[in-house]
Design a protein around this motif. Structure first.
Motif, PDB file in Angstrom:
ATOM      1  N   ASN A 168     -30.535  -4.628  91.480  1.00 13.01           N
ATOM      2  CA  ASN A 168     -30.838  -3.304  90.945  1.00 13.01           C
ATOM      3  C   ASN A 168     -29.611  -2.420  91.122  1.00 13.01           C
ATOM      4  OD1 ASN A 168     -30.834  -2.627  93.714  1.00 13.01           O
ATOM      5  ND2 ASN A 168     -33.047  -2.958  93.861  1.00 13.01           N
ATOM      6  N   SER A 169     -29.765  -1.115  90.893  1.00 12.31           N
ATOM      7  CA  SER A 169     -28.603  -0.232  90.987  1.00 12.31           C
ATOM      8  C   SER A 169     -28.120  -0.047  92.410  1.00 12.31           C
ATOM      9  CB  SER A 169     -28.938   1.134  90.377  1.00 12.31           C
ATOM     10  OG  SER A 169     -30.029   1.732  91.059  1.00 12.31           O
ATOM     11  N   VAL A 170     -28.937  -0.414  93.407  1.00 14.78           N
ATOM     12  CA  VAL A 170     -28.496  -0.353  94.799  1.00 14.78           C
ATOM     13  C   VAL A 170     -27.618  -1.554  95.117  1.00 14.78           C
ATOM     14  CG1 VAL A 170     -29.226  -0.267  97.212  1.00 14.78           C
ATOM     15  CG2 VAL A 170     -30.583   0.914  95.473  1.00 14.78           C
ATOM     16  N   LYS A 171     -28.046  -2.740  94.668  1.00  9.44           N
ATOM     17  CA  LYS A 171     -27.244  -3.941  94.897  1.00  9.44           C
ATOM     18  C   LYS A 171     -26.467  -4.284  93.636  1.00  9.44           C
ATOM     19  CE  LYS A 171     -27.145  -8.788  96.042  1.00  9.44           C
ATOM     20  NZ  LYS A 171     -27.833 -10.083  95.983  1.00  9.44           N
ATOM     21  N   THR A 172     -25.263  -3.731  93.535  1.00 11.50           N
ATOM     22  CA  THR A 172     -24.395  -4.023  92.392  1.00 11.50           C
ATOM     23  C   THR A 172     -23.260  -4.956  92.782  1.00 11.50           C
ATOM     24  OG1 THR A 172     -23.123  -2.025  92.878  1.00 11.50           O
ATOM     25  CG2 THR A 172     -24.891  -1.830  91.255  1.00 11.50           C
ATOM     26  N   PHE A 173     -23.160  -5.277  94.066  1.00  7.87           N
ATOM     27  CA  PHE A 173     -22.150  -6.209  94.537  1.00  7.87           C
ATOM     28  C   PHE A 173     -22.607  -6.746  95.891  1.00  7.87           C
ATOM     29  CE2 PHE A 173     -21.040  -1.979  95.994  1.00  7.87           C
ATOM     30  CZ  PHE A 173     -20.829  -2.160  97.354  1.00  7.87           C
ATOM     31  N   GLY A 174     -21.950  -7.826  96.336  1.00  8.02           N
ATOM     32  CA  GLY A 174     -22.254  -8.377  97.644  1.00  8.02           C
ATOM     33  C   GLY A 174     -21.158  -8.050  98.639  1.00  8.02           C
TER      34      GLY A 174
END
Length: 505
Positions: free
Chosen positions: A218-224
């Motif tokens: 989602n927009s919170v997890k856009t990368f690791g």
């Protein structure tokens, strides 16, 4: 794949692998002081890296933040880390992270070979030495106590343990799994956002392991996040050149922290200059400009919060952030209601960052701390009431609970016990509102009570199956043909609103 690469505690120690290997690699890397420092770093930064201050919907339930894998170089190191995490968490107290350990027999486990391939571990534990097998059994017993299961390293149980562990990672029930090779190849979970690496990786194996965090959710997890406790920067550059091209690093690894901070600082400066707090934003275009600008600030904050230094260099105070966020929510809600009223407006070029708005989410405990401070000051400091209101209005979740909090504050007396009285207040309000729904909708009380108990136990309102239908009253044969569906939809919506008001209270 897109990730934030961080050298973690190794950067702070200033030790490079070449120096370590020059002394005694295995001995230095497994030194208890180093293992303790790495463990301490992970525990200190776990909430930050896995975004535990943010919440999002996962399979119809709201969860906080993401989870992670910790990759150790050998079974011996994995055992060391598991024991140290257990020790430090017991010493720190509080709610411990749910950590699992898994490994199986794999020859040459610490040697990735020239091409860097990570050997797939099978479910064979018979090859483990007795000490490693006993340790793993003890760790699985810890897991069984956490989740009420009954797994072991026995041949007919270990594969089921593996499958259950994978499922609990995907459902965000586990916070972290300590692994050697297992789960570093072929395992995908959208809830996984951080890989802690204390392992030599290169080429194929490095890309396989780093890919574990690349599933956008989602927009919170856009990368690791990749947090390395060994210097793997050259290996990363070589692997990206091998599998992509020489310029791949610019699109795969996040840009340097300073570039994001400079962009963020510039946009905050624009915000403070063009939209000073306390002044009304007049006109549709100005409101859209504010929404766009603040949305971009939230997106930059989402990236910057992955960096250790940002908390000390944020140019926007928490109070101003809360006020701007409250205004952001207000303006968006105004636009939504306006567009619903005017059917001719069908397009909206403003993207509202619904999930990122929760980046400064606060829980009810923080509100109660403010209430207790207000009470202990003989209820004379009205500025605390303003802080309570500001905090509530900056939170989409707390807004629905505002009247519950306000009515509690108004009921405070000089001899109140804030924590005890709050619990009694919520129990009373929860019962009153539940009875109102049951009465007004003519529901079957016993079935409705069990349904809502299960909802709070499971963490979401379950509308599947026959449970909603079974509690509904019969519909008159003279009612419109869609009356039953309308009634069901209305009851579902009322229970969802009820759940949202009281969950976490």
């Amino acid at each position: 794949m897109h990730f934030h690469l961080d050298n973690g505690v190794r950067r702070k120690e200033g030790i490079r692998d070449e120096q370590v290997y020059g002394i005694d690699a295995a001995k230095a890397l497994s030194d208890p002081r180093r293992v303790s420092a790495v463990t301490s770093y992970v525990l200190d930064h776990f909430d930050q890296k896995t975004k535990r201050q943010s919440s999002y919907i996962l399979k119809d339930r709201r969860v906080r933040g993401f989870n992670s894998l910790f990759a150790a170089d050998s079974i011996g190191m994995a055992k060391q880390y598991y024991a140290e995490f257990q020790r430090q968490q017991a010493e720190r107290g509080g709610e411990p992270l749910k950590i699992a350990l898994i490994y199986s027999f794999a020859p040459n486990e610490a040697d990735p070979g020239e091409q860097g391939f990570i050997d797939d571990e099978d479910f064979e534990t018979a090859g483990l030495d007795q000490s490693s097998r006993d340790f793993l059994d003890a760790a699985i017993c810890d897991y069984n106590r956490m989740f009420g299961s009954s797994f072991s390293t026995a041949s007919d149980q270990f594969e089921n343990y593996y499958k259950d562990l994978c499922l609990r990672l995907k459902n965000r029930d586990l916070d972290m799994a300590i692994v050697v090779n297992m789960l570093l190849t072929g395992f995908d979970a959208t809830t996984l956002n951080t890989l802690w690496v204390d392992k030599n990786l290169k080429q194929h194996g490095l890309m396989q392991a780093f890919s574990r965090t690349n599933r956008i959710l989602n927009s919170v997890k856009t990368f690791g996040n990749i947090v390395c406790f060994r210097d793997l920067r050259q290996e990363v550059d070589d692997a990206l050149a091998l599998f992509g091209d020489k310029d791949a690093k610019g699109t795969v690894v996040l840009k340097p922290y300073a570039e994001y901070l400079a962009a963020y600082t510039e946009k905050v400066s624009q915000l403070l200059k063009r939209f000073p707090l306390g002044e009304e934003i007049v006109g549709e275009q100005a409101q859209k400009d504010f929404l766009t600008l603040f949305g971009s600030i939230l997106r930059l904050r989402n990236i910057l919060q992955a960096f250790d230094d940002f908390s000390n260099e944020d140019v926007l105070s928490l109070r101003d952030l809360q006020d701007y966020q409250s205004l952001y929510i207000d303006l968006y809600q105004q636009r939504r209601s306006h567009e619903e009223a005017d059917k001719e407006i069908i397009n909206d070029d403003v993207v509202f960052e619904a999930e990122l708005v929760k980046q400064i989410e606060v829980n009810i405990d923080y509100i109660l701390e403010l209430v207790a401070k207000y009470h202990d000051g003989h209820m004379e400091d009205k500025s605390i009431l303003a802080d309570i209101s500001r905090t509530i209005m900056s939170s989409p979740d707390l807004r629905s609970k505002k009247d519950l909090i306000d009515s509690f504050v108004e009921s405070l007396s000089s001899g109140a016990d804030v924590q005890r009285d709050w619990k009694e207040h919520i129990v009373r309000k929860k019962q009153e509102e539940f009875e109102r729904i049951v009465s007004e909708e003519h529901l079957k009380t016993g079935l409705a009570e069990q349904f809502i108990i299960d909802c709070f136990k499971e963490g979401y309102v379950d509308t599947d199956g026959t449970r909603i239908v079974s509690m509904l009253p019969p519909v008159s044969r003279f009612a419109p043909s869609n009356a039953y569906e309308l009634m069901k939809s209305r009851v579902v919506e009322r229970f969802r609103q009820y759940f949202d008001r009281f969950v976490g209270m």
